[in-house]
Design a protein around this motif. Structure first.
Motif, PDB file in Angstrom:
ATOM      1  N   GLN A 256       0.820  -1.212   0.000  1.00 55.08           N
ATOM      2  CA  GLN A 256       0.000   0.000   0.000  1.00 55.08           C
ATOM      3  C   GLN A 256       0.856   1.266   0.000  1.00 55.08           C
TER       4      GLN A 256
ATOM      5  N   THR B 252      -9.138  -6.154  12.028  1.00 55.26           N
ATOM      6  CA  THR B 252      -8.706  -4.753  12.044  1.00 55.26           C
ATOM      7  C   THR B 252      -8.360  -4.279  10.642  1.00 55.26           C
ATOM      8  N   ALA B 253      -7.651  -5.125   9.887  1.00 56.06           N
ATOM      9  CA  ALA B 253      -7.255  -4.757   8.525  1.00 56.06           C
ATOM     10  C   ALA B 253      -8.470  -4.530   7.641  1.00 56.06           C
ATOM     11  N   ASP B 254      -9.463  -5.420   7.724  1.00 52.69           N
ATOM     12  CA  ASP B 254     -10.657  -5.291   6.889  1.00 52.69           C
ATOM     13  C   ASP B 254     -11.580  -4.174   7.363  1.00 52.69           C
TER      14      ASP B 254
ATOM     15  N   VAL C  68     -10.796  -1.443   9.683  1.00 53.24           N
ATOM     16  CA  VAL C  68     -10.230  -0.118   9.930  1.00 53.24           C
ATOM     17  C   VAL C  68      -9.171   0.234   8.895  1.00 53.24           C
ATOM     18  N   GLY C  69      -8.380  -0.753   8.511  1.00 56.62           N
ATOM     19  CA  GLY C  69      -7.298  -0.511   7.564  1.00 56.62           C
ATOM     20  C   GLY C  69      -6.034  -1.223   8.016  1.00 56.62           C
ATOM     21  N   ILE C  70      -5.217  -1.591   7.067  1.00 57.74           N
ATOM     22  CA  ILE C  70      -4.003  -2.352   7.384  1.00 57.74           C
ATOM     23  C   ILE C  70      -3.046  -1.588   8.301  1.00 57.74           C
TER      24      ILE C  70
END
Length: 414
Positions: A258, A375-377, A379-381
């Motif tokens: 990313q 959390t990754a899915d 809020v974001g990685i």
């Protein structure tokens, strides 16, 4: 772990009961080759366990799942291993440990083949579950094998050699898997780890001596150990620190992607992570028995700093790379520190301590990677790094609760 480790009068010096040393230890060359065969097995197991970390984006895309869901490839073996670590040892009785180690290597080979040819994500998880079934038992026995293959004065060095397979796997194994995937496909990476598993099996077949067991692990041993305050607190510390690492490390490849890192750059960064971790493991092994408390606190603090800094420095390629390297230095020392810490906290119940140590580490890997995936899915990685830093901070608080400036060996025995 076989009942062969005790703590000498020197603080933190882990030694062994001479009666538990195999006849193989009479030949130094042969004994160290045997240790190397177990280290090769450790390398194969860790490479297989964390291979999906570098391949997560490709596997997720190919099998039609999200990166967070793909993280179940790390969660699944962790859950199964957490149950198999004590379960296998309770059921093993007095079966020769050499036979068990060879059987677990066969299961590792099968896991890689199932994963390599998995037509769906469900079959992939089946292959990963086979890995978990072998993983828990292997680590419970591997640390014990180190102490049985060499003479008393070399026990700690043999343990460090086997654990170096962990960091060597991150130096070569995981980055090499990513490299192979870039040249061919992620399936070729699993075929390569299958070949590695076959080599480990061959080495152990040729080099491991008979490892008879004089006593079987009892459920009462696990209950007795868990009833003690300091071993229980030590296990909590281990769970928090390993959870801090794996809730973030599982998603390091997507994080780097990313932030503008190409596949080759990700491979290079993971290679650097593993290389400095390997050096860290070797360097720490020279001082760990004298300064365990300070080293454990220091590397966990470094881990926290790296995880906090990564999202803040995401725009800087140099900054991100530097923090991943700092992370590698920290984690390179953590498995050895935690292993010796647990040995010191349960010198009279080493096999029970080893089984619970492996179990709690695998729970931390499973829960950490799963919560990291949510959390990754959701809020974001980058948020997985914040999650890891919070867990690491809690772990540091537990380490500090043992008190500094005291004889750690005496504290852990209470």
């Amino acid at each position: 772990m076989e009942k062969n480790l005790v703590v000498d009068s020197a603080p933190g010096q882990v030694v062994q009961d001479p009666l538990s040393v195999t006849e193989n230890a009479a030949s130094p060359w042969r004994s160290w080759l045997s240790v190397v065969s177990v280290a090769i097995g450790a390398f194969a197991f860790v490479t297989t366990e964390f291979l999906p970390v570098g391949l997560l984006p490709q596997i997720a895309l190919d099998l039609g799942v999200s990166p967070g869901t793909a993280g179940l490839m790390v969660t699944t073996p962790g859950v199964v291993a957490a149950m198999s670590a004590p379960g296998l040892m309770l059921g093993a009785g007095r079966i020769n440990r050499r036979f068990i180690l060879l059987a677990l290597s066969v299961l590792l080979l099968a896991s890689n083949l199932v994963s390599a040819f998995a037509p769906s994500f469900g079959v992939m998880l089946l292959g990963r579950a086979l890995l978990g079934a072998a993983l828990g038992g292997f680590w419970t026995l591997a640390l014990a094998t180190a102490g049985r293959l060499v003479r008393q004065e070399h026990a700690a060095k043999a343990t460090a050699m086997i654990l170096s397979g962990v960091t060597l796997a991150t130096v070569i194994g995981v980055p090499l898997g990513t490299f192979i995937s870039g040249l061919s496909s992620w399936r070729a990476s699993f075929i390569a780890t299958g070949i590695l598993a076959a080599l480990a099996l061959a080495a152990q077949t040729l080099l491991l001596p008979s490892l008879p067991s004089s006593a079987a692990l009892r459920f009462a041993d696990l209950r007795m150990l868990f009833a003690r305050a300091n071993p229980r607190k030590s296990l909590l510390m281990v769970g928090l620190v390993f959870g801090a690492h794996f809730s973030s490390y599982t998603y390091v490849a997507p994080f780097l992607g990313q932030n503008g890192f190409s596949l080759s750059a990700i491979t290079s960064v993971l290679l650097a992570f593993g290389f400095v971790g390997f050096v860290s493991n070797l360097a720490i092994s020279a001082v760990i028995t004298r300064h365990l408390h300070a080293v454990q606190a220091g590397v966990v603090a470094l881990l926290i700093v790296a995880l906090v800094a990564l999202p803040l420095l995401h725009a800087s390629t140099f900054g991100v790379t530097a923090m991943v390297v700092a992370w590698g230095i920290a984690f390179g020392a953590i498995p050895l520190c935690a292993s010796i810490w647990l040995q010191m906290s349960s010198p009279d119940l080493p096999e029970a301590g080893s089984a619970l140590f492996v179990s709690i580490v695998q729970v931390a890997i499973a829960v950490g990677s799963y919560v990291g995936g949510l959390t990754a899915d959701g809020v974001g990685i980058p948020a997985t790094m914040w999650l890891g830093s919070v867990l690491g901070l809690f772990g540091l608080v537990v380490i500090a609760s043992f008190g500094f400036g005291k004889n750690l060996s005496e504290i852990l025995h209470k």
